[in-house]
Design a protein around this motif. Structure first.
Motif, short mmCIF file in Angstrom:
data_model
loop_
_atom_site.label_atom_id
_atom_site.label_comp_id
_atom_site.label_asym_id
_atom_site.label_seq_id
_atom_site.Cartn_x
_atom_site.Cartn_y
_atom_site.Cartn_z
N GLY A 140 0.82 -1.32 -0.09
CA GLY A 140 -0.01 -0.05 -0.09
C GLY A 140 0.86 1.16 -0.10
O GLY A 140 0.33 2.39 0.08
N ALA A 141 2.32 1.25 -0.02
CA ALA A 141 2.95 2.29 -0.27
C ALA A 141 2.83 3.22 -1.24
O ALA A 141 3.18 4.21 -1.33
CB ALA A 141 4.33 2.13 0.53
N VAL A 142 2.59 2.41 -2.30
CA VAL A 142 2.44 3.02 -3.67
C VAL A 142 1.26 2.75 -4.16
O VAL A 142 0.82 1.69 -4.97
CB VAL A 142 3.67 2.42 -4.50
N PRO A 143 0.01 3.43 -3.94
CA PRO A 143 -1.22 3.17 -4.27
C PRO A 143 -1.42 3.41 -5.61
O PRO A 143 -0.83 4.17 -6.45
CB PRO A 143 -2.21 4.24 -3.52
N SER A 144 -2.73 2.89 -6.28
CA SER A 144 -2.99 3.39 -7.66
C SER A 144 -3.53 4.68 -7.55
O SER A 144 -4.36 4.87 -6.75
CB SER A 144 -4.01 2.29 -8.17
N GLY A 145 -3.32 5.37 -8.80
CA GLY A 145 -3.96 6.53 -8.96
C GLY A 145 -3.52 7.35 -10.36
O GLY A 145 -3.02 6.52 -11.03
N GLN A 146 -3.68 8.60 -10.37
CA GLN A 146 -3.52 9.34 -11.47
C GLN A 146 -2.27 10.19 -11.39
O GLN A 146 -1.68 10.64 -10.40
CB GLN A 146 -4.64 10.67 -11.66
N ALA A 147 -1.33 9.71 -12.44
CA ALA A 147 -0.02 10.58 -12.55
C ALA A 147 0.05 11.86 -12.50
O ALA A 147 -0.75 12.48 -13.07
CB ALA A 147 0.91 9.92 -13.93
N PRO A 148 0.81 12.39 -11.79
CA PRO A 148 1.04 14.06 -11.67
C PRO A 148 1.45 14.57 -13.15
O PRO A 148 2.10 13.69 -13.78
CB PRO A 148 2.00 14.41 -10.56
N GLY A 149 1.37 15.72 -13.25
CA GLY A 149 1.64 16.33 -14.56
C GLY A 149 2.88 15.98 -15.22
O GLY A 149 3.55 15.69 -16.21
N TRP A 150 3.86 16.40 -14.09
CA TRP A 150 5.37 16.12 -14.70
C TRP A 150 5.71 14.58 -14.96
O TRP A 150 6.49 14.35 -15.90
CB TRP A 150 6.44 16.63 -13.76
N ALA A 151 5.15 13.78 -14.38
CA ALA A 151 5.20 12.26 -14.71
C ALA A 151 4.51 11.95 -16.11
O ALA A 151 5.22 11.27 -16.97
CB ALA A 151 4.81 11.37 -13.90
N GLU A 152 3.32 12.47 -16.08
CA GLU A 152 2.47 12.12 -17.08
C GLU A 152 3.04 12.76 -18.54
O GLU A 152 3.16 12.08 -19.49
CB GLU A 152 1.06 12.56 -17.14
N GLU A 153 3.66 13.91 -18.65
CA GLU A 153 4.43 14.63 -19.64
C GLU A 153 5.58 13.70 -20.18
O GLU A 153 5.58 13.67 -21.37
CB GLU A 153 4.72 15.98 -19.45
#
Length: 451
Positions: free
Chosen positions: A98-111
C-alpha cells in the motif's frame, strides 16, 4: 491482468542496478520514509518524490510497461541508469503493502510518459522507410570492406612474425621485455582495424610473471592467437560458419541477419564488465518454446551504464535474431510484444558432466570460446579444500567454480539458498570452471541473481 497487478520481487528490481554501490544505495531508499506522493497506474507508470539533500525533492518516474523495456527519469544529477532513486521507488512498489497506491499520474510524470511513447511511435513509423537509406551505396560499402580486410591481413601477417620471433627467442624473453612490447603490438593491431586481435594481444601481455605455470599459459594463448591469425589469412578455405566466427573474433562483428525467432524469453542473467573506455552489459535469455539461449550485448561509454536493462527472472514476448558465426549465441533484440512479467519458466538442467561435454562440443565450432551458457540441475555447492565446486547431488562429478566466482560475496548467497540441498544454477561453463549467475531452489520459487 493489468500491469498494476504484476509486481516484481526485490531481487528482480535489484538485478537492474548498474553496480554494487547503486544496489546498496537503492536498497536504503526502498522504505516509505523519504518518499511522498508515490503512486502507480494501470498503464505501468510508477512515480514519487524522494527527499534528498536539496530544498526540493527529486522527481522520479519509471515506465515498466513499455515493450521497449523499463525506462527511468529522475531529476537527480546521477548519470547512472537506473539511479538509486529509481531503484528505491521500484523496491517500494514491489512491496505491495500500500505504500505505492494506484492513482492518476501528476503532470510532470504524465508529460514524460507521453513524450517517451510518442518518440517510440515516431521511431516505429520512421522505421518502415529506413531500409533504403541505411543501405547507402552498396558499391562504396564493398570497397570499404575490402580495404579494411586488406589492413587486417597486413596486421595478421605482422602479428604472425612477432609470435615467431617470441618463440625463437624463448618465452623467458617475454618476462624480460615487460608489458610495453605487448601494448605496442596491440596498438599496431588497432591501426590494422582488428580490435579482436588487439584485445587478445593485451591479454597475452598480462600472462608473463602472473604466477606459477605462466609459460605454459602463454604458450597456449600464443597457439590460439596463431590459429586465429591463420584462420583469417585462409578464411576463403573455411566453411561459411567457421569463417563467420573468425571474422567476428578479429573484430568484424557483422549484423544480426538471422531469421527472427519469436518466443517468450526468460531473462536468465544480467551483468556488466568495464574497462577504461567502455562498459559492456551482458543479458542472457532463454526461449520457452525454442529452448534457445541468446546473449544480448549493450554498451555504455566510460562512466555511463548501458541503457538496456531487463529484470532477471521475468519473461517477455519478443523477436530475436542471431549474429553470424558457427554456434553463435549472440543475438539482437527485435520487436517486443509485451513488457517483462513474472512467468513459471525455467531452463532444463544438465548434469555437470553433460555441461563439460557441451563446452567441448562448442569448442569444435569456436576454438576461441572462453565459456558457454549452461543450466545445471540438481547440484550442491560444496567446499573443495580452499575452493568451491558444484557437485551433482546423485553422482560423482563436479565442476569447480572459477576464481572470480569464488571471490564474489554472492557465492554465500548461493550456499545459503542451497543449505546443503540441490539447486538449479544457470551460468557460464568454460576452461577456468563454472561461473554461477542465477539460481533457483529445486522445489520452485523465484530466480535469485548471483551477479
Amino acid at each position: 491482468m493489468t500491469q498494476q497487478a504484476v509486481r516484481w520481487t526485490a531481487d528482480q528490481v535489484l538485478a537492474l542496478a548498474p553496480d554494487v554501490a547503486s544496489r546498496t544505495a537503492g536498497s536504503k531508499l526502498g522504505a516509505a520514509g523519504p518518499w511522498s506522493e508515490a503512486g502507480s497506474s494501470d498503464e505501468g507508470a510508477v512515480w514519487g518524490l524522494c527527499r534528498g539533500s536539496g530544498s526540493k525533492p527529486y522527481q522520479t518516474v519509471v515506465d515498466i510497461a513499455d515493450s521497449a523495456g523499463p525506462a527511468y527519469k529522475c531529476s537527480c544529477p546521477s548519470r547512472k541508469f537506473p539511479c538509486k532513486h529509481a531503484l528505491g521507488l521500484l523496491l517500494l512498489w514491489s512491496g505491495a503493502d500500500g505504500a505505492v497506491p494506484s492513482g492518476q499520474a501528476p503532470g510532470w510524470a504524465e508529460e514524460w510518459m507521453a513524450g517517451r511513447r510518442k518518440r517510440a511511435e515516431d521511431r516505429r513509423t520512421a522505421g518502415g522507410g529506413s531500409g533504403a537509406s541505411a543501405s547507402g551505396d552498396p558499391e562504396a560499402a564493398r570497397r570499404r570492406a575490402e580495404r579494411r580486410a586488406e589492413r587486417i591481413s597486413v596486421g595478421a601477417a605482422e602479428l604472425e612474425q612477432r609470435l615467431a620471433d617470441l618463440l625463437r627467442g624463448g618465452l623467458a624473453s617475454a618476462e624480460r621485455s615487460g608489458y610495453g612490447m605487448w601494448e605496442e603490438t596491440a596498438a599496431r593491431m588497432v591501426d590494422a582495424q582488428a580490435p579482436g586481435l588487439a584485445s587478445r594481444v593485451r591479454e597475452l601481455g598480462a600472462i608473463p610473471s602472473s604466477g606459477p605455470g605462466w609459460p605454459v599459459r602463454l604458450l597456449e594463448e600464443c597457439a590460439l592467437l596463431h590459429l586465429l591469425d591463420q584462420g583469417w589469412l585462409r578464411r576463403e578455405d573455411l566453411p561459411d560458419g567457421l569463417a563467420a566466427t573468425v571474422r567476428s573474433r578479429v573484430g568484424l562483428s557483422g549484423s544480426a541477419d538471422g531469421p527472427p525467432v519469436r518466443d517468450r524469453w526468460l531473462v536468465l542473467a544480467q551483468y556488466d564488465t568495464a574497462d577504461a573506455k567502455l562498459t559492456t552489459r551482458r543479458i542472457w535469455l532463454h526461449g520457452a518454446e525454442s529452448g534457445r539461449t541468446a546473449l544480448l550485448l549493450s554498451y555504455g561509454a566510460a562512466g555511463r551504464t548501458p541503457e538496456l536493462a531487463l529484470p532477471v527472472g521475468l519473461a517477455f514476448e519478443a523477436e530475436v535474431s542471431s549474429y553470424p558465426g558457427a554456434g553463435q549465441v549472440r543475438a539482437a533484440l527485435g520487436e517486443r510484444f509485451s513488457p517483462p512479467a513474472p512467468a513459471a519458466i525455467r531452463p532444463k538442467g544438465l548434469t555437470t558432466s553433460e555441461a563439460a561435454a557441451r563446452y567441448g562440443e562448442a569448442l569444435r565450432t569456436d576454438p576461441w570460446l572462453e565459456s558457454c551458457p549452461v543450466t545445471l540441475g540438481g547440484v550442491v555447492p560444496t567446499p573443495d579444500g580452499g575452493s568451491w565446486q558444484l557437485a551433482d547431488a546423485e553422482g560423482e562429478f563436479a565442476l569447480p567454480l572459477t576464481p572470480a566466482a569464488r571471490s564474489r560475496p554472492d557465492l554465500w548467497r548461493l550456499v545459503a539458498l542451497s543449505g546443503g540441498a540441490p539447486v538449479t544454477v544457470f551460468g557460464e561453463c568454460g576452461h577456468r570452471g563454472f561461473t554461477p549467475l542465477t539460481a533457483w531452489p529445486e522445489d520452485g520459487g523465484e530466480a535469485v541473481p548471483l551477479c
